[in-house]
Design a protein around this motif. Structure first.
Motif, PDB file in Angstrom:
ATOM      1  N   MET A   1      24.067  -1.212  47.204  1.00 32.31           N
ATOM      2  CA  MET A   1      24.036  -0.210  48.269  1.00 32.31           C
ATOM      3  C   MET A   1      23.272   1.032  47.813  1.00 32.31           C
ATOM      4  SD  MET A   1      24.768   0.706  51.332  1.00 32.31           S
ATOM      5  CE  MET A   1      26.107  -0.244  52.012  1.00 32.31           C
ATOM      6  N   GLU A   2      23.499   1.462  46.570  1.00 38.61           N
ATOM      7  CA  GLU A   2      22.773   2.623  46.041  1.00 38.61           C
ATOM      8  C   GLU A   2      21.264   2.402  46.097  1.00 38.61           C
ATOM      9  OE1 GLU A   2      26.225   3.783  42.738  1.00 38.61           O
ATOM     10  OE2 GLU A   2      24.244   3.141  42.071  1.00 38.61           O
ATOM     11  N   LYS A   3      20.825   1.221  45.639  1.00 39.51           N
ATOM     12  CA  LYS A   3      19.392   0.916  45.645  1.00 39.51           C
ATOM     13  C   LYS A   3      18.844   0.851  47.071  1.00 39.51           C
ATOM     14  CE  LYS A   3      19.624  -1.805  41.377  1.00 39.51           C
ATOM     15  NZ  LYS A   3      19.614  -3.194  40.845  1.00 39.51           N
ATOM     16  N   SER A   4      19.616   0.241  47.963  1.00 46.43           N
ATOM     17  CA  SER A   4      19.174   0.107  49.357  1.00 46.43           C
ATOM     18  C   SER A   4      19.046   1.465  50.021  1.00 46.43           C
ATOM     19  CB  SER A   4      20.160  -0.767  50.141  1.00 46.43           C
ATOM     20  OG  SER A   4      20.216  -2.063  49.600  1.00 46.43           O
ATOM     21  N   LEU A   5      20.056   2.311  49.853  1.00 48.99           N
ATOM     22  CA  LEU A   5      20.019   3.643  50.459  1.00 48.99           C
ATOM     23  C   LEU A   5      18.867   4.472  49.902  1.00 48.99           C
ATOM     24  CD1 LEU A   5      23.824   4.540  50.588  1.00 48.99           C
ATOM     25  CD2 LEU A   5      22.318   4.058  52.519  1.00 48.99           C
ATOM     26  N   LYS A   6      18.638   4.382  48.608  1.00 47.71           N
ATOM     27  CA  LYS A   6      17.548   5.138  47.997  1.00 47.71           C
ATOM     28  C   LYS A   6      16.203   4.719  48.598  1.00 47.71           C
ATOM     29  CE  LYS A   6      15.367   7.768  45.006  1.00 47.71           C
ATOM     30  NZ  LYS A   6      15.105   9.144  45.428  1.00 47.71           N
ATOM     31  N   ALA A   7      15.990   3.422  48.716  1.00 51.22           N
ATOM     32  CA  ALA A   7      14.731   2.928  49.284  1.00 51.22           C
ATOM     33  C   ALA A   7      14.590   3.357  50.745  1.00 51.22           C
ATOM     34  CB  ALA A   7      14.664   1.411  49.156  1.00 51.22           C
ATOM     35  N   LEU A   8      15.656   3.242  51.530  1.00 50.33           N
ATOM     36  CA  LEU A   8      15.608   3.647  52.930  1.00 50.33           C
ATOM     37  C   LEU A   8      15.327   5.137  53.057  1.00 50.33           C
ATOM     38  CD1 LEU A   8      18.605   1.566  54.314  1.00 50.33           C
ATOM     39  CD2 LEU A   8      16.196   1.265  54.913  1.00 50.33           C
ATOM     40  N   GLN A   9      15.971   5.938  52.215  1.00 50.52           N
ATOM     41  CA  GLN A   9      15.764   7.381  52.262  1.00 50.52           C
ATOM     42  C   GLN A   9      14.375   7.778  51.774  1.00 50.52           C
ATOM     43  OE1 GLN A   9      19.266   8.843  50.178  1.00 50.52           O
ATOM     44  NE2 GLN A   9      20.603   7.997  51.759  1.00 50.52           N
ATOM     45  N   ASP A  10      13.738   6.893  51.030  1.00 47.83           N
ATOM     46  CA  ASP A  10      12.350   7.116  50.619  1.00 47.83           C
ATOM     47  C   ASP A  10      11.373   6.605  51.675  1.00 47.83           C
ATOM     48  OD1 ASP A  10      13.116   8.326  48.260  1.00 47.83           O
ATOM     49  OD2 ASP A  10      12.851   6.529  47.019  1.00 47.83           O
ATOM     50  N   GLY A  11      11.903   6.152  52.820  1.00 47.69           N
ATOM     51  CA  GLY A  11      11.062   5.717  53.930  1.00 47.69           C
ATOM     52  C   GLY A  11      10.554   4.292  53.826  1.00 47.69           C
ATOM     53  N   LYS A  12      11.221   3.457  53.033  1.00 45.88           N
ATOM     54  CA  LYS A  12      10.787   2.075  52.875  1.00 45.88           C
ATOM     55  C   LYS A  12      11.649   1.118  53.690  1.00 45.88           C
ATOM     56  CE  LYS A  12       8.944   2.585  48.206  1.00 45.88           C
ATOM     57  NZ  LYS A  12       8.972   2.050  46.829  1.00 45.88           N
ATOM     58  N   LEU A  13      11.096  -0.062  53.943  1.00 45.61           N
ATOM     59  CA  LEU A  13      11.876  -1.173  54.477  1.00 45.61           C
ATOM     60  C   LEU A  13      12.608  -1.785  53.301  1.00 45.61           C
ATOM     61  CD1 LEU A  13       9.207  -2.939  56.712  1.00 45.61           C
ATOM     62  CD2 LEU A  13      11.017  -1.407  57.467  1.00 45.61           C
ATOM     63  N   VAL A  14      13.773  -2.375  53.562  1.00 45.87           N
ATOM     64  CA  VAL A  14      14.539  -2.988  52.490  1.00 45.87           C
ATOM     65  C   VAL A  14      14.766  -4.458  52.823  1.00 45.87           C
ATOM     66  CG1 VAL A  14      16.743  -3.012  51.270  1.00 45.87           C
ATOM     67  CG2 VAL A  14      15.684  -0.834  51.861  1.00 45.87           C
ATOM     68  N   LEU A  15      14.400  -5.315  51.906  1.00 47.78           N
ATOM     69  CA  LEU A  15      14.637  -6.748  52.033  1.00 47.78           C
ATOM     70  C   LEU A  15      15.720  -7.100  51.038  1.00 47.78           C
ATOM     71  CD1 LEU A  15      13.518  -9.189  53.604  1.00 47.78           C
ATOM     72  CD2 LEU A  15      12.103  -9.666  51.617  1.00 47.78           C
ATOM     73  N   ILE A  16      16.889  -7.463  51.541  1.00 50.12           N
ATOM     74  CA  ILE A  16      18.011  -7.786  50.662  1.00 50.12           C
ATOM     75  C   ILE A  16      18.097  -9.293  50.508  1.00 50.12           C
ATOM     76  CG2 ILE A  16      20.512  -7.643  50.331  1.00 50.12           C
ATOM     77  CD1 ILE A  16      20.481  -5.058  51.892  1.00 50.12           C
ATOM     78  N   CYS A  17      18.003  -9.758  49.277  1.00 46.30           N
ATOM     79  CA  CYS A  17      18.116 -11.179  48.972  1.00 46.30           C
ATOM     80  C   CYS A  17      19.526 -11.435  48.447  1.00 46.30           C
ATOM     81  CB  CYS A  17      17.096 -11.583  47.918  1.00 46.30           C
ATOM     82  SG  CYS A  17      15.397 -11.220  48.382  1.00 46.30           S
ATOM     83  N   VAL A  18      20.307 -12.181  49.207  1.00 41.79           N
ATOM     84  CA  VAL A  18      21.684 -12.481  48.812  1.00 41.79           C
ATOM     85  C   VAL A  18      21.693 -13.860  48.172  1.00 41.79           C
ATOM     86  CG1 VAL A  18      24.078 -12.667  49.592  1.00 41.79           C
ATOM     87  CG2 VAL A  18      22.505 -11.108  50.759  1.00 41.79           C
ATOM     88  N   GLN A  19      21.762 -13.878  46.850  1.00 46.17           N
ATOM     89  CA  GLN A  19      21.712 -15.151  46.132  1.00 46.17           C
ATOM     90  C   GLN A  19      22.164 -14.962  44.695  1.00 46.17           C
ATOM     91  OE1 GLN A  19      17.183 -15.464  44.568  1.00 46.17           O
ATOM     92  NE2 GLN A  19      17.424 -15.857  46.742  1.00 46.17           N
ATOM     93  N   ASN A  20      22.438 -16.100  44.038  1.00 44.87           N
ATOM     94  CA  ASN A  20      22.717 -16.113  42.602  1.00 44.87           C
ATOM     95  C   ASN A  20      22.304 -17.475  42.059  1.00 44.87           C
ATOM     96  OD1 ASN A  20      24.815 -17.940  43.138  1.00 44.87           O
ATOM     97  ND2 ASN A  20      26.356 -16.334  43.206  1.00 44.87           N
ATOM     98  N   LYS A  21      22.650 -17.807  40.833  1.00 46.35           N
ATOM     99  CA  LYS A  21      22.209 -19.055  40.221  1.00 46.35           C
ATOM    100  C   LYS A  21      22.764 -20.293  40.920  1.00 46.35           C
ATOM    101  CE  LYS A  21      21.486 -17.028  35.654  1.00 46.35           C
ATOM    102  NZ  LYS A  21      21.913 -17.001  34.254  1.00 46.35           N
ATOM    103  N   SER A  22      23.901 -20.133  41.602  1.00 45.83           N
ATOM    104  CA  SER A  22      24.524 -21.301  42.233  1.00 45.83           C
ATOM    105  C   SER A  22      24.154 -21.484  43.707  1.00 45.83           C
ATOM    106  CB  SER A  22      26.052 -21.219  42.095  1.00 45.83           C
ATOM    107  OG  SER A  22      26.547 -20.101  42.798  1.00 45.83           O
ATOM    108  N   THR A  23      23.459 -20.529  44.307  1.00 51.18           N
ATOM    109  CA  THR A  23      23.073 -20.692  45.713  1.00 51.18           C
ATOM    110  C   THR A  23      21.864 -21.618  45.811  1.00 51.18           C
ATOM    111  OG1 THR A  23      21.774 -18.650  45.598  1.00 51.18           O
ATOM    112  CG2 THR A  23      23.990 -18.472  46.502  1.00 51.18           C
ATOM    113  N   GLN A  24      21.781 -22.297  46.951  1.00 57.97           N
ATOM    114  CA  GLN A  24      20.691 -23.251  47.159  1.00 57.97           C
ATOM    115  C   GLN A  24      19.479 -22.553  47.775  1.00 57.97           C
ATOM    116  OE1 GLN A  24      22.252 -26.463  49.501  1.00 57.97           O
ATOM    117  NE2 GLN A  24      23.727 -27.081  47.946  1.00 57.97           N
TER     118      GLN A  24
END
Length: 197
Positions: free
Chosen positions: A146-169
């Motif tokens: 959330m910290e990273k996302s808010l920082k990017a948004l407040q810097d005027g960027k689009l945010v692409l959140i990738c929800v995954q880990n080693k076990s996701t397909q």
């Protein structure tokens, strides 16, 4: 082909956020660039907290009435409980209208008292108006994603959140779509990619 790319993105749980705002701080202006930090105690204190990996809470006020005193009491008592992970400062904007933090966050005409919470990376994670409680202050602590996302948004960027880990397909397929987006000359430089487990 377009359908296949869309399916790759959706199947891996990607979320594109193109709007700025979060919680009670959603109407806060984007911070202005730092002024001369060495000359301003507030800006220097924020920088010191950031270097220590701590949050920084700012209590802005104009008058010292009963309502302000009550809010200040809640603020001080709560921040004392989390002194190991947060620093704080109170600024009377009537006496310090030129303070760097007043200028940076453009709060001179905001309703007072007002509390801003800053993550170590500089993201504003919450803005609380008069009448807040301990629970509201504690809710300002956000997850790293959330910290990273808010920082990017407040810097005027689009945010692409990738929800995954080693076990996701389909991680590789999803990241192919992400890499294609980042390679786009129109969107790539204005898009921040954040991976969340």
């Amino acid at each position: 082909m377009k359908t296949l790319k869309s399916t790759r993105l959706l199947s891996a749980g990607l979320l594109l956020l193109a709007a700025c705002g979060y919680g009670q701080g959603q109407d806060l202006p984007a911070p202005k660039p730092d002024t001369d930090i060495a000359k301003d105690k507030g800006l220097a204190a924020v920088q010191d907290a950031s270097k220590s990996g701590k949050y920084f809470f700012i209590f802005f006020f104009k008058v010292e009435d009963d309502a302000t005193a009550q809010d200040r009491k809640v603020f001080d008592e709560t921040l004392a409980k989390v002194a190991d992970r947060a620093a704080s400062l109170a600024i009377n904007i009537a006496k310090e209208p030129e303070a760097g933090l007043v200028k940076k966050y453009r709060v001179a005409n905001a309703p007072m008292p007002l509390v801003l919470a800053l993550a170590p990376n500089g993201a504003v994670t919450s803005g609380l108006r008069s009448g807040f409680d301990e629970k509201g202050l504690m809710a300002a602590f956000a997850s790293p994603g959330m910290e990273k996302s808010l920082k990017a948004l407040q810097d005027g960027k689009l945010v692409l959140i990738c929800v995954q880990n080693k076990s996701t397909q389909s991680n590789a397929a999803a990241m192919q779509g992400v890499n294609e987006l980042k390679a786009d000359p129109k969107l790539g430089s204005t898009t921040e990619v954040i991976t969340v487990d």
